[in-house]
Write an enzyme that holds these catalytic residues in place. Structure first.
Site, mmCIF file in Angstrom:
data_model
loop_
_atom_site.group_PDB
_atom_site.id
_atom_site.type_symbol
_atom_site.label_atom_id
_atom_site.label_comp_id
_atom_site.label_asym_id
_atom_site.label_seq_id
_atom_site.Cartn_x
_atom_site.Cartn_y
_atom_site.Cartn_z
ATOM 1 N N LYS A 9 0.963 -1.174 0.127
ATOM 2 C CA LYS A 9 0.029 -0.044 -0.105
ATOM 3 C C LYS A 9 0.750 1.350 -0.003
ATOM 4 C CE LYS A 9 -3.801 -2.007 2.246
ATOM 5 N NZ LYS A 9 -3.557 -3.409 2.547
ATOM 6 N N ARG A 40 -16.933 -14.113 3.382
ATOM 7 C CA ARG A 40 -17.616 -14.658 4.596
ATOM 8 C C ARG A 40 -18.976 -14.997 4.280
ATOM 9 N NH1 ARG A 40 -12.935 -13.614 6.118
ATOM 10 N NH2 ARG A 40 -12.101 -13.061 8.147
HETATM 11 O O1 C5P Z 1 -10.205 -13.187 5.596
HETATM 12 P P1 C5P Z 1 -9.447 -12.298 6.380
HETATM 13 O O2 C5P Z 1 -10.370 -11.387 6.768
HETATM 14 O O3 C5P Z 1 -8.214 -12.649 7.430
HETATM 15 O O4 C5P Z 1 -8.406 -11.433 5.036
HETATM 16 C C1 C5P Z 1 -8.071 -10.047 5.705
HETATM 17 C C2 C5P Z 1 -6.763 -9.853 4.711
HETATM 18 O O5 C5P Z 1 -7.511 -9.129 3.724
HETATM 19 C C3 C5P Z 1 -5.919 -9.006 5.375
HETATM 20 O O6 C5P Z 1 -4.452 -9.153 4.574
HETATM 21 C C4 C5P Z 1 -6.367 -7.484 4.927
HETATM 22 O O7 C5P Z 1 -5.192 -6.577 4.812
HETATM 23 C C5 C5P Z 1 -7.019 -7.771 3.780
HETATM 24 N N1 C5P Z 1 -7.993 -6.697 3.369
HETATM 25 C C6 C5P Z 1 -9.051 -6.589 4.232
HETATM 26 N N2 C5P Z 1 -9.864 -5.256 3.790
HETATM 27 C C7 C5P Z 1 -9.689 -4.419 2.900
HETATM 28 C C8 C5P Z 1 -8.490 -4.482 2.094
HETATM 29 C C9 C5P Z 1 -7.625 -5.501 2.614
HETATM 30 O O8 C5P Z 1 -9.370 -7.481 4.832
HETATM 31 N N3 C5P Z 1 -10.222 -3.669 2.623
#
Ligand code: C5P
Length: 238
Positions: A70, A183
């Site tokens: 980023k 999810r």
């Molecule tokens: O599936 P989970 O919630 O664990 O995934 C989270 C990942 O997705 C993290 O690495 C996060 O940086 C990324 N992410 C996010 N929401 C965003 C952008 C990226 O959850 N808006």
């Protein structure tokens, strides 16, 4: 509108390797085997000091690496950083969605590296937007930034699955849409994700890739969890 790009189905799952050290990353990758092809390596691993050897380790095993760093700086600094990054063999690199930064990144990215604009962090709330002087709502901001990302030559954006449909509809098939916040996956809680969609809905809304982290990392059997998601992707894209 389902994604129409020619992307091998098993590369559409990007696993967010959010773990504290490279040894843990390698151990988890060994467990995942061929259930995951694309790995997102973020800031937590970056500051271990072994980020680049770890990225090389993945690439030597035929994996693709998404450098989720980023970038956010004046365009000239972003330009110079991307010039370095493009020699590293990464497949994706994230840059914040301001016009000048995206343009500089697009001009330097070369042929192989794909630049994804961060449209609006989901952690931004109305107060943050007011501070930044944005009168529009988050959806308008995301759309406007994605439009400009495409216009200056970037490859795509990171976007929630809820906005993906409108982005795809308004900006067409060329925009690459990468969607986190997937999810429910099995019995996984929503965690801190606010704007969630299911695996099939993400693709039906037009995502090209999904990013999944904790539902795989924290599963009793991560490989089985990843394979189950791969199957859902294959079913969704039919
Ligand atoms: O599936 P989970 O919630 O664990 O995934 C989270 C990942 O997705 C993290 O690495 C996060 O940086 C990324 N992410 C996010 N929401 C965003 C952008 C990226 O959850 N808006």
């Amino acid at each position: 509108m389902t994604s129409d790009k020619i992307i091998p189905a098993r590369e559409r799952l990007i696993f967010a390797m959010d773990v504290p050290d490279p040894a843990a990353a390698r151990a988890l990758a060994e467990r995942l085997g061929d259930s995951v092809t694309v790995y997102k390596l973020g800031l937590e691993l970056f500051f271990t000091g072994e980020y680049f050897p770890l990225a090389d380790w993945f690439m030597a095993r035929g994996k693709k690496v998404f450098a989720d760093i980023k970038l956010f700086d004046v365009p000239e600094t972003v330009r110079r950083a991307v010039r370095q990054a493009r020699e590293r063999g990464f497949t994706f690199l994230t840059v914040h969605g301001n016009d000048g930064m995206l343009r500089a990144a697009a001009e330097e990215k070369g042929d192989r590296l794909k630049i994804l604009g961060v449209t609006a962090l989901t952690s931004l709330d109305r107060g943050d937007l007011d501070d930044l002087g944005f009168a529009c709502n988050v959806e308008e901001l995301v759309l406007s930034r994605a439009r400009r990302a495409l216009a200056v030559g970037c490859d795509g954006v990171v976007s929630s699955g809820l906005e993906a449909a409108r982005l795809r509809q308004e900006l067409g098939p060329r925009l690459m849409i990468v969607t986190p916040g997937i999810r429910p996956v099995e019995n996984r809680p929503v965690d801190d994700q606010k704007r969630v969609v299911t695996v099939p809905d993400a693709f039906h809304n037009g995502a090209d890739y999904i990013v999944v982290g904790r539902p795989i990392r924290d599963a009793a059997d991560p490989r089985e969890a990843a394979e189950r998601i791969q199957q859902q992707i294959a079913d969704a894209l039919g």
